[in-house]
Design a protein around this motif. Structure first.
Motif, PDB file in Angstrom:
ATOM      1  N   GLY A   1     -42.935  47.878  53.371  1.00 63.81           N
ATOM      2  CA  GLY A   1     -43.452  47.611  54.297  1.00 63.81           C
ATOM      3  C   GLY A   1     -45.001  47.631  54.848  1.00 63.81           C
ATOM      4  O   GLY A   1     -45.650  47.098  55.467  1.00 63.81           O
ATOM      5  N   ILE A   2     -45.436  48.818  54.244  1.00 65.55           N
ATOM      6  CA  ILE A   2     -47.139  48.882  54.425  1.00 65.55           C
ATOM      7  C   ILE A   2     -47.653  48.152  53.639  1.00 65.55           C
ATOM      8  O   ILE A   2     -48.490  47.316  54.184  1.00 65.55           O
ATOM      9  N   ARG A   3     -47.317  47.835  52.589  1.00 68.18           N
ATOM     10  CA  ARG A   3     -47.941  46.702  51.632  1.00 68.18           C
ATOM     11  C   ARG A   3     -47.793  45.374  52.592  1.00 68.18           C
ATOM     12  O   ARG A   3     -48.960  44.705  52.444  1.00 68.18           O
ATOM     13  N   GLU A   4     -46.953  45.244  53.132  1.00 65.13           N
ATOM     14  CA  GLU A   4     -46.659  43.640  53.859  1.00 65.13           C
ATOM     15  C   GLU A   4     -47.779  43.798  55.011  1.00 65.13           C
ATOM     16  O   GLU A   4     -48.424  42.900  55.346  1.00 65.13           O
ATOM     17  N   LEU A   5     -47.651  45.021  55.633  1.00 66.02           N
ATOM     18  CA  LEU A   5     -48.474  44.937  56.821  1.00 66.02           C
ATOM     19  C   LEU A   5     -49.838  44.855  56.439  1.00 66.02           C
ATOM     20  O   LEU A   5     -50.877  44.168  56.982  1.00 66.02           O
ATOM     21  N   PHE A   6     -50.478  45.687  55.350  1.00 62.78           N
ATOM     22  CA  PHE A   6     -51.932  45.542  54.958  1.00 62.78           C
ATOM     23  C   PHE A   6     -52.227  44.415  54.193  1.00 62.78           C
ATOM     24  O   PHE A   6     -53.321  44.017  53.638  1.00 62.78           O
ATOM     25  N   SER A   7     -51.265  43.447  53.885  1.00 66.48           N
ATOM     26  CA  SER A   7     -51.651  42.185  53.253  1.00 66.48           C
ATOM     27  C   SER A   7     -52.033  41.164  54.063  1.00 66.48           C
ATOM     28  O   SER A   7     -52.352  39.983  53.577  1.00 66.48           O
ATOM     29  N   SER A   8     -52.109  41.591  55.290  1.00 62.06           N
ATOM     30  CA  SER A   8     -52.445  40.488  56.507  1.00 62.06           C
ATOM     31  C   SER A   8     -53.807  40.879  56.927  1.00 62.06           C
ATOM     32  O   SER A   8     -54.373  42.050  56.906  1.00 62.06           O
ATOM     33  N   ASP A   9     -54.510  39.870  57.506  1.00 61.37           N
ATOM     34  CA  ASP A   9     -55.813  40.067  58.004  1.00 61.37           C
ATOM     35  C   ASP A   9     -55.805  41.152  59.255  1.00 61.37           C
ATOM     36  O   ASP A   9     -56.568  42.260  59.501  1.00 61.37           O
ATOM     37  N   VAL A  10     -54.872  40.962  60.230  1.00 56.48           N
ATOM     38  CA  VAL A  10     -54.589  42.098  61.363  1.00 56.48           C
ATOM     39  C   VAL A  10     -54.260  43.594  60.787  1.00 56.48           C
ATOM     40  O   VAL A  10     -54.736  44.503  61.322  1.00 56.48           O
ATOM     41  N   GLY A  11     -53.521  43.382  59.713  1.00 57.72           N
ATOM     42  CA  GLY A  11     -53.216  44.583  59.119  1.00 57.72           C
ATOM     43  C   GLY A  11     -54.346  45.183  58.528  1.00 57.72           C
ATOM     44  O   GLY A  11     -54.513  46.519  58.754  1.00 57.72           O
TER      45      GLY A  11
END
Length: 153
Positions: free
Chosen positions: A69-79
């Protein structure tokens, strides 16, 4: 506003504060700009807006409950903005605390400068160095109190 532009703005915004901590630590402007709530409010506001976008599904998926979940969150610009604003506000907060604490304890400012630079670049490394130097110079030891062991009766 685009995420790359927002990233550049928040990234560059902290540099004047760090420069003031390093080069003008006792200037009244440093106290107003760096040791007030200005930076935490500014960066925290950006963080809150981006965090709300991510939670609402407009910015990023992911969660805080798993490494995936963290990986997915930080894989986006907003993350990335969320994470980077988090680092910037907390590293600056710690650096400002180090500077205030060092002044209260009579710690040499020039010994503090490497700690500040490391706190800027590698957060916990700078904090650990400051705490080690503070203990090694007997300017506060390991405790949180301002009272030094020799001061206690």
């Amino acid at each position: 506003m685009t995420y790359p532009l927002l990233f550049s703005i928040i990234n560059l915004s902290v540099l004047p504060a760090w420069a003031l901590l390093i080069f003008l630590p006792r200037w009244k402007g440093t106290k107003f700009i760096v040791h007030s709530a200005l930076y935490p409010l500014f960066l925290g506001g950006i963080y809150i807006v981006c965090f709300a976008l991510a939670l609402s599904g407009q910015g990023a998926g992911g969660s805080f409950t798993s490494i995936e979940g963290i990986r997915e969150l930080f894989s986006s610009d907003v993350g990335i903005i969320i994470g980077w604003a988090h680092y910037l506000v907390f590293d600056l907060f710690v650096g400002a605390w180090e500077a205030r604490d060092a002044q209260k304890r009579g710690f040499s400012h020039w010994m503090l400068v490497p700690c500040l630079l490391l706190t800027l670049m590698a957060g916990p490394v700078g904090l650990v160095l400051y705490l080690v130097l503070r203990a090694a110079t007997r300017k506060g030891g390991w405790g949180c109190s301002h009272t030094q062991p020799s001061d206690v009766g």
